[in-house]
Structure formats: C-alpha cells, structure tokens
Design a protein around this motif. Structure first.
Motif, PDB file in Angstrom:
ATOM      1  N   ASN A   1       0.820  -1.215   0.000  1.00 36.63           N
ATOM      2  CA  ASN A   1       0.000   0.000   0.000  1.00 36.63           C
ATOM      3  C   ASN A   1       0.852   1.263   0.000  1.00 36.63           C
ATOM      4  O   ASN A   1       0.543   2.232  -0.697  1.00 36.63           O
ATOM      5  CB  ASN A   1      -0.961   0.019   1.189  1.00 36.63           C
ATOM      6  CG  ASN A   1      -2.259  -0.671   0.879  1.00 36.63           C
ATOM      7  OD1 ASN A   1      -2.713  -0.704  -0.254  1.00 36.63           O
ATOM      8  ND2 ASN A   1      -2.864  -1.230   1.898  1.00 36.63           N
ATOM      9  N   ASN A   2       1.925   1.262   0.768  1.00 37.28           N
ATOM     10  CA  ASN A   2       2.816   2.425   0.776  1.00 37.28           C
ATOM     11  C   ASN A   2       3.462   2.622  -0.586  1.00 37.28           C
ATOM     12  O   ASN A   2       3.609   3.745  -1.059  1.00 37.28           O
ATOM     13  CB  ASN A   2       3.896   2.284   1.841  1.00 37.28           C
ATOM     14  CG  ASN A   2       3.351   2.427   3.235  1.00 37.28           C
ATOM     15  OD1 ASN A   2       2.249   2.887   3.438  1.00 37.28           O
ATOM     16  ND2 ASN A   2       4.131   2.004   4.209  1.00 37.28           N
TER      17      ASN A   2
ATOM     18  N   ASP B   1       1.040   4.138  -3.031  1.00 34.55           N
ATOM     19  CA  ASP B   1       0.924   5.586  -2.826  1.00 34.55           C
ATOM     20  C   ASP B   1       2.037   6.315  -3.575  1.00 34.55           C
ATOM     21  O   ASP B   1       1.803   7.344  -4.216  1.00 34.55           O
ATOM     22  CB  ASP B   1       0.984   5.932  -1.338  1.00 34.55           C
ATOM     23  CG  ASP B   1      -0.248   5.463  -0.580  1.00 34.55           C
ATOM     24  OD1 ASP B   1      -1.298   5.260  -1.217  1.00 34.55           O
ATOM     25  OD2 ASP B   1      -0.145   5.296   0.646  1.00 34.55           O
TER      26      ASP B   1
ATOM     27  N   ARG C   1      -5.264  -2.966  -4.287  1.00 25.36           N
ATOM     28  CA  ARG C   1      -5.418  -2.640  -2.860  1.00 25.36           C
ATOM     29  C   ARG C   1      -6.454  -3.531  -2.165  1.00 25.36           C
ATOM     30  O   ARG C   1      -6.343  -3.810  -0.988  1.00 25.36           O
ATOM     31  CB  ARG C   1      -5.809  -1.185  -2.686  1.00 25.36           C
ATOM     32  CG  ARG C   1      -4.667  -0.222  -2.896  1.00 25.36           C
ATOM     33  CD  ARG C   1      -5.138   1.195  -2.588  1.00 25.36           C
ATOM     34  NE  ARG C   1      -4.224   2.185  -3.089  1.00 25.36           N
ATOM     35  CZ  ARG C   1      -3.210   2.675  -2.381  1.00 25.36           C
ATOM     36  NH1 ARG C   1      -2.978   2.239  -1.172  1.00 25.36           N
ATOM     37  NH2 ARG C   1      -2.417   3.593  -2.905  1.00 25.36           N
TER      38      ARG C   1
END
Length: 51
Positions: free
Chosen positions: A19-20, A23, A50
């Motif tokens: 997820n990081n 981003d 995601r």
C-alpha cells in the motif's frame, strides 16, 4: 521480475508495504504526461490491487 525485486527489496530497515508503494506509484503517475484514459485504467487497477 525487476519490478518485483525492486518492490520487495528492503532498502533500509523499514521495508515498504504494498500500500505504501502504491501511494508512491500514484505520485509517479501524476508526474507523467499520461492520457486521461490511461490514468483511469491505472487508477482502477491500483484499486483492485489494494483490495
């Protein structure tokens, strides 16, 4: 294979979660001069990843 090795290779003591990294990838995509349809498709794919 390069993509996966880059994604999961810890570069410091705190490896990034998927997820990081996604981003960060959104930021990278925003900096590129992409067509609206390409952005739409990539955004959809990121949403699926995601989930």
């Amino acid at each position: 294979m390069f993509f996966l090795s880059k994604l999961f290779k810890p570069q410091n003591t705190h490896p990034k979660s998927v997820n990081n990294w996604l981003d960060e990838y959104i930021t990278i995509l925003a900096e590129r001069n992409l067509k609206p349809k390409t952005i739409e498709i990539k955004t959809y794919l990121l949403k699926v990843i995601r989930q």
